[in-house]
Design a protein around this motif. Structure first.
Motif, PDB file in Angstrom:
ATOM      1  N   GLY A 102      49.182  57.037  36.309  1.00 34.71           N
ATOM      2  CA  GLY A 102      49.755  58.183  36.333  1.00 34.71           C
ATOM      3  C   GLY A 102      50.298  58.436  34.971  1.00 34.71           C
ATOM      4  O   GLY A 102      50.438  59.667  34.428  1.00 34.71           O
ATOM      5  N   ASN A 103      51.231  57.244  34.538  1.00 37.59           N
ATOM      6  CA  ASN A 103      51.500  57.602  33.185  1.00 37.59           C
ATOM      7  C   ASN A 103      50.466  57.881  32.051  1.00 37.59           C
ATOM      8  O   ASN A 103      50.476  58.502  31.098  1.00 37.59           O
ATOM      9  CB  ASN A 103      52.389  56.215  32.905  1.00 37.59           C
ATOM     10  CG  ASN A 103      53.025  56.456  31.315  1.00 37.59           C
ATOM     11  OD1 ASN A 103      53.929  57.059  31.047  1.00 37.59           O
ATOM     12  ND2 ASN A 103      52.327  55.520  30.488  1.00 37.59           N
ATOM     13  N   MET A 104      49.320  57.260  32.162  1.00 36.97           N
ATOM     14  CA  MET A 104      48.232  57.372  31.132  1.00 36.97           C
ATOM     15  C   MET A 104      47.717  58.755  31.219  1.00 36.97           C
ATOM     16  O   MET A 104      47.166  59.305  30.074  1.00 36.97           O
ATOM     17  CB  MET A 104      47.016  56.331  31.696  1.00 36.97           C
ATOM     18  CG  MET A 104      47.597  54.743  31.558  1.00 36.97           C
ATOM     19  SD  MET A 104      46.304  53.842  32.110  1.00 36.97           S
ATOM     20  CE  MET A 104      44.871  54.027  31.096  1.00 36.97           C
ATOM     21  N   HIS A 105      47.771  59.329  32.174  1.00 38.75           N
ATOM     22  CA  HIS A 105      47.155  60.761  32.577  1.00 38.75           C
ATOM     23  C   HIS A 105      48.330  61.647  32.099  1.00 38.75           C
ATOM     24  O   HIS A 105      47.610  63.039  32.333  1.00 38.75           O
ATOM     25  CB  HIS A 105      46.672  60.805  34.049  1.00 38.75           C
ATOM     26  CG  HIS A 105      45.437  59.899  34.267  1.00 38.75           C
ATOM     27  ND1 HIS A 105      45.254  59.446  35.520  1.00 38.75           N
ATOM     28  CD2 HIS A 105      44.519  59.661  33.506  1.00 38.75           C
ATOM     29  CE1 HIS A 105      43.989  58.888  35.525  1.00 38.75           C
ATOM     30  NE2 HIS A 105      43.747  58.715  34.499  1.00 38.75           N
ATOM     31  N   SER A 106      49.437  61.421  32.057  1.00 38.36           N
ATOM     32  CA  SER A 106      50.382  62.689  31.983  1.00 38.36           C
ATOM     33  C   SER A 106      50.376  63.249  30.689  1.00 38.36           C
ATOM     34  O   SER A 106      49.878  62.764  29.586  1.00 38.36           O
ATOM     35  CB  SER A 106      51.790  61.922  32.167  1.00 38.36           C
ATOM     36  OG  SER A 106      52.236  60.985  31.255  1.00 38.36           O
ATOM     37  N   ALA A 107      51.102  64.383  30.646  1.00 37.10           N
ATOM     38  CA  ALA A 107      50.927  64.972  29.353  1.00 37.10           C
ATOM     39  C   ALA A 107      52.365  64.600  28.565  1.00 37.10           C
ATOM     40  O   ALA A 107      53.290  64.415  29.004  1.00 37.10           O
ATOM     41  CB  ALA A 107      51.088  66.590  29.652  1.00 37.10           C
ATOM     42  N   LYS A 108      51.942  64.597  27.175  1.00 43.38           N
ATOM     43  CA  LYS A 108      53.174  63.947  26.261  1.00 43.38           C
ATOM     44  C   LYS A 108      52.945  64.733  24.925  1.00 43.38           C
ATOM     45  O   LYS A 108      52.164  65.087  24.329  1.00 43.38           O
ATOM     46  CB  LYS A 108      52.812  62.446  25.842  1.00 43.38           C
ATOM     47  CG  LYS A 108      52.804  61.493  27.073  1.00 43.38           C
ATOM     48  CD  LYS A 108      52.071  59.991  26.668  1.00 43.38           C
ATOM     49  CE  LYS A 108      51.875  59.357  28.145  1.00 43.38           C
ATOM     50  NZ  LYS A 108      50.730  59.672  28.662  1.00 43.38           N
ATOM     51  N   PHE A 109      54.495  65.151  24.655  1.00 45.22           N
ATOM     52  CA  PHE A 109      54.888  65.928  23.402  1.00 45.22           C
ATOM     53  C   PHE A 109      55.864  65.363  22.561  1.00 45.22           C
ATOM     54  O   PHE A 109      56.423  64.380  23.011  1.00 45.22           O
ATOM     55  CB  PHE A 109      55.082  67.486  23.969  1.00 45.22           C
ATOM     56  CG  PHE A 109      53.814  68.079  24.344  1.00 45.22           C
ATOM     57  CD1 PHE A 109      52.992  69.017  23.773  1.00 45.22           C
ATOM     58  CD2 PHE A 109      53.173  67.916  25.636  1.00 45.22           C
ATOM     59  CE1 PHE A 109      51.821  69.631  24.205  1.00 45.22           C
ATOM     60  CE2 PHE A 109      52.201  68.756  26.191  1.00 45.22           C
ATOM     61  CZ  PHE A 109      51.473  69.424  25.315  1.00 45.22           C
ATOM     62  N   SER A 110      56.288  66.153  21.752  1.00 43.87           N
ATOM     63  CA  SER A 110      57.220  65.785  20.696  1.00 43.87           C
ATOM     64  C   SER A 110      57.161  64.316  20.316  1.00 43.87           C
ATOM     65  O   SER A 110      58.335  63.692  20.035  1.00 43.87           O
ATOM     66  CB  SER A 110      58.625  65.981  21.417  1.00 43.87           C
ATOM     67  OG  SER A 110      58.754  67.177  22.147  1.00 43.87           O
ATOM     68  N   GLY A 111      56.085  63.856  20.140  1.00 46.07           N
ATOM     69  CA  GLY A 111      55.668  62.303  19.322  1.00 46.07           C
ATOM     70  C   GLY A 111      55.517  61.159  20.329  1.00 46.07           C
ATOM     71  O   GLY A 111      55.530  60.169  19.897  1.00 46.07           O
ATOM     72  N   LEU A 112      55.905  61.590  21.675  1.00 45.58           N
ATOM     73  CA  LEU A 112      56.034  60.589  22.964  1.00 45.58           C
ATOM     74  C   LEU A 112      54.470  59.943  22.809  1.00 45.58           C
ATOM     75  O   LEU A 112      53.534  60.599  23.011  1.00 45.58           O
ATOM     76  CB  LEU A 112      56.293  61.318  24.103  1.00 45.58           C
ATOM     77  CG  LEU A 112      57.803  61.372  24.308  1.00 45.58           C
ATOM     78  CD1 LEU A 112      58.145  62.122  25.604  1.00 45.58           C
ATOM     79  CD2 LEU A 112      58.675  60.057  24.050  1.00 45.58           C
ATOM     80  N   ASP A 113      54.698  58.518  23.186  1.00 48.38           N
ATOM     81  CA  ASP A 113      53.350  58.138  23.394  1.00 48.38           C
ATOM     82  C   ASP A 113      53.720  56.462  24.439  1.00 48.38           C
ATOM     83  O   ASP A 113      54.108  55.466  23.234  1.00 48.38           O
ATOM     84  CB  ASP A 113      52.644  57.628  22.121  1.00 48.38           C
ATOM     85  CG  ASP A 113      51.232  56.925  22.793  1.00 48.38           C
ATOM     86  OD1 ASP A 113      50.936  56.789  23.908  1.00 48.38           O
ATOM     87  OD2 ASP A 113      50.599  56.387  21.763  1.00 48.38           O
ATOM     88  N   PHE A 114      53.985  56.374  25.481  1.00 49.99           N
ATOM     89  CA  PHE A 114      54.711  55.368  26.016  1.00 49.99           C
ATOM     90  C   PHE A 114      53.663  54.601  27.041  1.00 49.99           C
ATOM     91  O   PHE A 114      52.987  55.281  27.527  1.00 49.99           O
ATOM     92  CB  PHE A 114      55.909  55.651  26.345  1.00 49.99           C
ATOM     93  CG  PHE A 114      56.044  56.640  27.067  1.00 49.99           C
ATOM     94  CD1 PHE A 114      55.859  56.755  28.642  1.00 49.99           C
ATOM     95  CD2 PHE A 114      56.277  58.018  26.831  1.00 49.99           C
ATOM     96  CE1 PHE A 114      55.843  57.777  29.519  1.00 49.99           C
ATOM     97  CE2 PHE A 114      56.515  59.105  27.668  1.00 49.99           C
ATOM     98  CZ  PHE A 114      56.192  58.955  28.999  1.00 49.99           C
TER      99      PHE A 114
END
Length: 337
Positions: A201-213
């Motif tokens: 789920g986390n791998m597939h989620s959308a990430k913005f504002s510099g996030l990568d976790f």
């Protein structure tokens, strides 16, 4: 509460189960768990390749199964899913609302199109599932609707404002629907509130504002969560926290809401600065890319049983310390007055 042996004796063999979002993460784990129970399986998701892979798993396990391409944000596709299940198996005994998406980042930096789709997939998706299946359950005079809500129904996920709104909304909607089915003793709505999962789920989620976790080491095993979904199918109950960590996190937030959300948000801001990753729309607007599997990537190796016990003990001690500190502060204020 029934014993584990008692639950194991309650056979689901031959029951028909629909699982939305059934091709990865907790959804795929649930499909496998119900297949091991000997159920007829209806797998719903958007991506055809992932559907074909998951369908093959069911066939290899020797159970009857179909895969139906479904975007749960569209009412007509959910209605078609229900009709396909009934046409194939004659009835539906258990419906698992599980499909969901997430977009994390600064609220104003996530495109509005993604915000709106998170609402459509999560909140509308669960609404469409309930709207389609509850009339069928009433015709049958029995059935179980299981909602994989997450602890997000009780506490916000930092820098995921719209995702959090959908989870609070799902919980509120199901609270009301409990009253509406209260005159049907054999129709049940069961809500599950797991914490963050060691899934894709986390791998597939959308990430913005510099996030990568990646997934933290304290995340729960999606197979354990799937086992709790099966437990709810055997012994329905209104609300269930699948493990101690889920319940503890909610209790901690209820006692110290401002401290918890501010601290978690500060951690996310630091991560944004350190990572400074490019924007990623993930699977919000289109089907999940590879990998189509149950488990995702963790920040650190998954801790062993002894380490988990130590982490839980540490959490308990930290909770006790914060509680004592809070009481002392209140006493000091009282004495000053």
């Amino acid at each position: 509460m029934k014993s584990q042996n008692s639950l194991e004796k309650r056979s689901l063999r031959g029951k028909t189960v629909v699982v939305t979002g059934g091709t990865s993460g907790v959804g795929r784990a649930a499909v496998e768990a119900f297949a091991f129970e000997g159920c007829n399986i209806v797998i719903a998701a958007r991506g055809q390749e992932a559907l074909d892979e998951t369908l093959k798993i069911c066939k290899d396990l020797g159970v009857n199964a179909i895969a139906v391409s479904t975007d749960v944000s569209k009412a007509e596709e959910v209605d078609y899913l229900l009709k396909a299940a009934v046409q194939e198996f004659g009835r539906i005994d258990i419906w698992v609302n599980n499909a969901g998406v997430m977009a994390s980042g600064k609220f104003e930096e996530i495109p509005m199109e993604l915000h709106e789709q998170v609402v459509k997939t999560n909140l509308f998706g669960y609404m469409h599932g309930a709207y389609s299946v509850l009339p069928l359950f009433k015709e049958q005079n029995e059935g179980i609707l299981i909602n994989n809500v997450s602890i997000g129904g009780f506490m916000p996920a930092p820098y995921s404002a719209v995702y959090s709104a959908t989870k609070f909304g799902i919980r509120g909607m199901m609270e009301c629907l409990h009253g509406e089915i209260s005159d049907y003793p054999d129709i049940h709505i069961a809500n599950l509130y797991p914490q963050i999962q060691r899934s894709t789920g986390n791998m597939h989620s959308a990430k913005f504002s510099g996030l990568d976790f990646k997934i933290p080491p304290f995340a729960s095993d999606p197979r354990d969560t799937a086992d709790k979904i099966v437990q709810l199918a055997k012994e329905p109950q209104k609300d269930l926290f699948p493990d101690f960590k889920s319940r503890a996190l909610v209790n901690l937030y209820e006692m110290f809401p401002k401290v918890i959300i501010n601290t978690a948000s500060a951690g996310m801001r630091l991560m944004m600065k350190l990572k400074n990753a490019p924007p990623d729309s993930g699977n919000v607007l289109e089907p999940s890319s590879e990998p189509h599997r149950i488990y995702g990537e963790t920040i650190l190796p998954v801790p062993g049983k002894k380490t988990k016990i130590a982490l839980v003990a540490g959490l308990g001690l930290g909770l006790a310390f914060m509680l004592l500190k809070s009481r002392k502060s209140h006493q000091d204020i009282y004495l000053d007055d």
